[in-house]
Scaffold this active site. Sequence first.
Site, PDB file in Angstrom:
ATOM      1  N   LYS A  91     -10.804  -1.039  10.139  1.00 37.19           N
ATOM      2  CA  LYS A  91     -10.889  -1.275   8.709  1.00 37.19           C
ATOM      3  C   LYS A  91     -10.174  -2.598   8.409  1.00 37.19           C
ATOM      4  O   LYS A  91      -9.297  -2.949   9.188  1.00 37.19           O
ATOM      5  CB  LYS A  91     -10.275  -0.042   8.084  1.00 37.19           C
ATOM      6  CG  LYS A  91      -9.349  -0.202   6.983  1.00 37.19           C
ATOM      7  CD  LYS A  91      -8.834   1.048   6.406  1.00 37.19           C
ATOM      8  CE  LYS A  91      -8.332   0.711   5.058  1.00 37.19           C
ATOM      9  NZ  LYS A  91      -7.058   0.007   5.009  1.00 37.19           N
ATOM     10  N   HIS A 112      -8.642   5.777  10.046  1.00 33.36           N
ATOM     11  CA  HIS A 112      -7.654   6.548  10.799  1.00 33.36           C
ATOM     12  C   HIS A 112      -7.289   7.872  10.121  1.00 33.36           C
ATOM     13  O   HIS A 112      -6.734   8.753  10.745  1.00 33.36           O
ATOM     14  CB  HIS A 112      -6.402   5.705  11.105  1.00 33.36           C
ATOM     15  CG  HIS A 112      -5.451   5.573   9.959  1.00 33.36           C
ATOM     16  ND1 HIS A 112      -5.588   4.634   8.974  1.00 33.36           N
ATOM     17  CD2 HIS A 112      -4.339   6.278   9.637  1.00 33.36           C
ATOM     18  CE1 HIS A 112      -4.610   4.762   8.102  1.00 33.36           C
ATOM     19  NE2 HIS A 112      -3.830   5.749   8.472  1.00 33.36           N
ATOM     20  N   LYS A 171      -6.377  12.418  11.563  1.00 34.08           N
ATOM     21  CA  LYS A 171      -5.263  13.308  11.203  1.00 34.08           C
ATOM     22  C   LYS A 171      -5.719  14.765  11.322  1.00 34.08           C
ATOM     23  O   LYS A 171      -6.766  15.137  10.782  1.00 34.08           O
ATOM     24  CB  LYS A 171      -4.794  13.031   9.768  1.00 34.08           C
ATOM     25  CG  LYS A 171      -4.181  11.632   9.590  1.00 34.08           C
ATOM     26  CD  LYS A 171      -3.715  11.432   8.156  1.00 34.08           C
ATOM     27  CE  LYS A 171      -3.374   9.981   7.862  1.00 34.08           C
ATOM     28  NZ  LYS A 171      -2.117   9.500   8.372  1.00 34.08           N
ATOM     29  N   GLU A 221       2.801   6.371  -1.457  1.00 33.12           N
ATOM     30  CA  GLU A 221       3.610   5.799  -0.377  1.00 33.12           C
ATOM     31  C   GLU A 221       4.922   5.296  -0.960  1.00 33.12           C
ATOM     32  O   GLU A 221       4.963   4.851  -2.114  1.00 33.12           O
ATOM     33  CB  GLU A 221       2.882   4.619   0.253  1.00 33.12           C
ATOM     34  CG  GLU A 221       1.557   4.981   0.884  1.00 33.12           C
ATOM     35  CD  GLU A 221       0.965   3.794   1.623  1.00 33.12           C
ATOM     36  OE1 GLU A 221       1.185   3.700   2.827  1.00 33.12           O
ATOM     37  OE2 GLU A 221       0.314   2.951   0.972  1.00 33.12           O
ATOM     38  N   ASP A 224      -8.023  -1.266  -0.433  1.00 29.07           N
ATOM     39  CA  ASP A 224      -7.266  -0.876   0.762  1.00 29.07           C
ATOM     40  C   ASP A 224      -7.363   0.628   1.028  1.00 29.07           C
ATOM     41  O   ASP A 224      -7.348   1.051   2.179  1.00 29.07           O
ATOM     42  CB  ASP A 224      -5.793  -1.282   0.543  1.00 29.07           C
ATOM     43  CG  ASP A 224      -4.935  -1.120   1.795  1.00 29.07           C
ATOM     44  OD1 ASP A 224      -5.459  -1.382   2.892  1.00 29.07           O
ATOM     45  OD2 ASP A 224      -3.752  -0.756   1.679  1.00 29.07           O
ATOM     46  N   HIS A 250     -10.047   5.783   2.904  1.00 24.74           N
ATOM     47  CA  HIS A 250      -9.228   6.985   3.096  1.00 24.74           C
ATOM     48  C   HIS A 250      -9.431   8.043   1.992  1.00 24.74           C
ATOM     49  O   HIS A 250      -9.653   9.214   2.278  1.00 24.74           O
ATOM     50  CB  HIS A 250      -7.741   6.622   3.143  1.00 24.74           C
ATOM     51  CG  HIS A 250      -7.416   5.561   4.153  1.00 24.74           C
ATOM     52  ND1 HIS A 250      -8.109   5.416   5.327  1.00 24.74           N
ATOM     53  CD2 HIS A 250      -6.459   4.593   4.172  1.00 24.74           C
ATOM     54  CE1 HIS A 250      -7.585   4.412   6.020  1.00 24.74           C
ATOM     55  NE2 HIS A 250      -6.604   3.890   5.331  1.00 24.74           N
ATOM     56  N   LYS A 292       1.759   2.081  -3.813  1.00 24.35           N
ATOM     57  CA  LYS A 292       2.903   1.729  -2.973  1.00 24.35           C
ATOM     58  C   LYS A 292       4.164   1.835  -3.839  1.00 24.35           C
ATOM     59  O   LYS A 292       4.095   1.770  -5.063  1.00 24.35           O
ATOM     60  CB  LYS A 292       2.754   0.293  -2.465  1.00 24.35           C
ATOM     61  CG  LYS A 292       1.480   0.117  -1.625  1.00 24.35           C
ATOM     62  CD  LYS A 292       1.755  -0.577  -0.329  1.00 24.35           C
ATOM     63  CE  LYS A 292       0.526  -0.727   0.527  1.00 24.35           C
ATOM     64  NZ  LYS A 292       0.442   0.246   1.623  1.00 24.35           N
TER      65      LYS A 292
HETATM   66  C1  BG6 Z   1      -3.882   1.643   5.819  1.00 24.49           C
HETATM   67  C2  BG6 Z   1      -3.598   0.726   4.659  1.00 24.49           C
HETATM   68  O1  BG6 Z   1      -5.246   1.706   6.074  1.00 24.49           O
HETATM   69  O2  BG6 Z   1      -3.390   2.947   5.515  1.00 24.49           O
HETATM   70  C3  BG6 Z   1      -2.109   0.689   4.373  1.00 24.49           C
HETATM   71  O3  BG6 Z   1      -4.070  -0.581   4.949  1.00 24.49           O
HETATM   72  C4  BG6 Z   1      -1.570   2.085   4.160  1.00 24.49           C
HETATM   73  O4  BG6 Z   1      -1.823  -0.122   3.244  1.00 24.49           O
HETATM   74  C5  BG6 Z   1      -1.996   2.999   5.296  1.00 24.49           C
HETATM   75  O5  BG6 Z   1      -0.165   2.012   4.103  1.00 24.49           O
HETATM   76  C6  BG6 Z   1      -1.636   4.448   4.989  1.00 24.49           C
HETATM   77  O6  BG6 Z   1      -1.822   5.214   6.124  1.00 24.49           O
HETATM   78  P1  BG6 Z   1      -0.974   6.532   6.362  1.00 24.49           P
HETATM   79  O7  BG6 Z   1      -1.524   7.102   7.615  1.00 24.49           O
HETATM   80  O8  BG6 Z   1       0.465   6.122   6.441  1.00 24.49           O
HETATM   81  O9  BG6 Z   1      -1.225   7.390   5.154  1.00 24.49           O
END
Ligand code: BG6
Length: 493
Positions: free
Chosen positions: A152, A182, A186, A220, A239, A244, A344
């Site tokens: 990504k 990703h 999970k 986050e 992003d 996601h 964030k």
């Molecule tokens: C990434 C983003 O794809 O996913 C990041 O680019 C983000 O900005 C991250 O922090 C979050 O992933 P996870 O697994 O920590 O929820």
Amino acid sequence: MNPYNVETAPPCTLFLFGANGDLVKRLLMPALYNLSRDGLLDRNLRIVGVDHNAATGSEFAERLAAFMRERDKDLDPKRWARLAKRIDYLTGDFLDTDTYQAIGKHIGRSRNGNAIFYLATAPRFFADVVQRLGDGGLLDETEGFRRVVIEKPFGSDLASAELLNACLLRVMSEKQIYRIDHYLGKETVQNILVSRFSNGLFEAFWNNHYIDHVQITAAETVGVEERAAFYDHTGALRDMVPNHLFQLLAMVAMEPPAAFGADAVRSEKAKVIGAIRPWSKAMALKNSVRGQYTEGRQGRKKLRGYRDEPRVAADSQTETYVALKVMIDNWRWVGVPFYLRTGKRMSVRDTEIAICFKPAPYAQFRDSDAERPKPNYLKIQIQPNEGMWFDLQAKRPGPALAMENVELGFAYKDFFNMRPATGYETLIYDCLIGDQTLFQRADNIENGWRAVQPFLDAWKEGGEVHSYAAGEDGPAAADELLARERRVWHRLG
Ligand code: BG6
């Protein structure tokens, strides 16, 4: 046999483009180490880093080892040595045809013709690398399988994603392409399908008759970190949302697939993401809130504002928070809003799906002193406290008729001994065995961008970027988004 009783992945040469980047050392190599520890890798698997800096295989392996030792004090030297001896390195420019000839020679020297090209590079290289792999005949599958993993971000809007898909599909077939998200690696995300489709009770109320609305949150605590060069022209919407958050939405909202194979699962996901109502620009503005963090605190720690982060433009309008309302126009979900939010520098780290149920049809205890019952939520927590919790009303013991919210819960840690993992283990293993279920098909990606495009278009023309103090849960305007429909955000944490 390995602890999971699954087959060992077939032999292959895994080329890691962008070998000196963060992804390789922070996630891919630890995942490969875990796979090797669990006996899931064939002894003829070779890992070849590809990047422009000059280095030898052992220098590259040593750099990775140093990084991994620093992060994992318990790194087993013998296990690492077993993996390290498979590691090699190829110095080469991604745009230079010599690089691809050298890659061809590498594959020729292996005892099998299988190769995976993992593009852990900056996205601007995706199309060029794939084109050169094609031109060099390296995607031809006569000698063995040839697969390309694309990280990504896949495009930055609908048009660029369509263009990239077209480039890829000119030189290889869909079945050779592994587009990574990703989140699909999970366990808790994969578990949504298992919970929904192997427990008969969920289906009975999983629809607009019983569900009032759904909230999907990825909060986050981290800020933009060292990634401003990427993030400042990307923002929270691009992003996190088409990838996601929409993956989570698809897991919650898709229809049961006819079979549990890659095609059937991905078709259902594409269908439900394709059913997200395309807002007009005016509706997109009305149904979205953007925010940017300003100076604030987390506990005693003082945090700087986004515009004061290194390499962020002093007048940046990039959103670090977004809240959206989307509707899914199909039989199951008509009338059920899906509220999405991500940001964030929020107060806690919490990725969760909160399903809010409609109230009981009749206020049975209305004549008593009991308070009005609170809505029932099913909370599916993706991270960090993995599990599922059901909020119920219960009678508080005592002579008075009083109610209280209680929880029925399932925490992963109480049932399973989860081995530490990066989430990339499953994805790499699946790519090695040729299972595309957890990867995004072209239509998944394009449908995601199609649903997000109206927000991007509307924001170009107007709308405010609200501020919120670092350490808080987004701007007040995001509360308004729900309050105007008499709803509230589920409490985080
Ligand atoms: C990434 C983003 O794809 O996913 C990041 O680019 C983000 O900005 C991250 O922090 C979050 O992933 P996870 O697994 O920590 O929820």
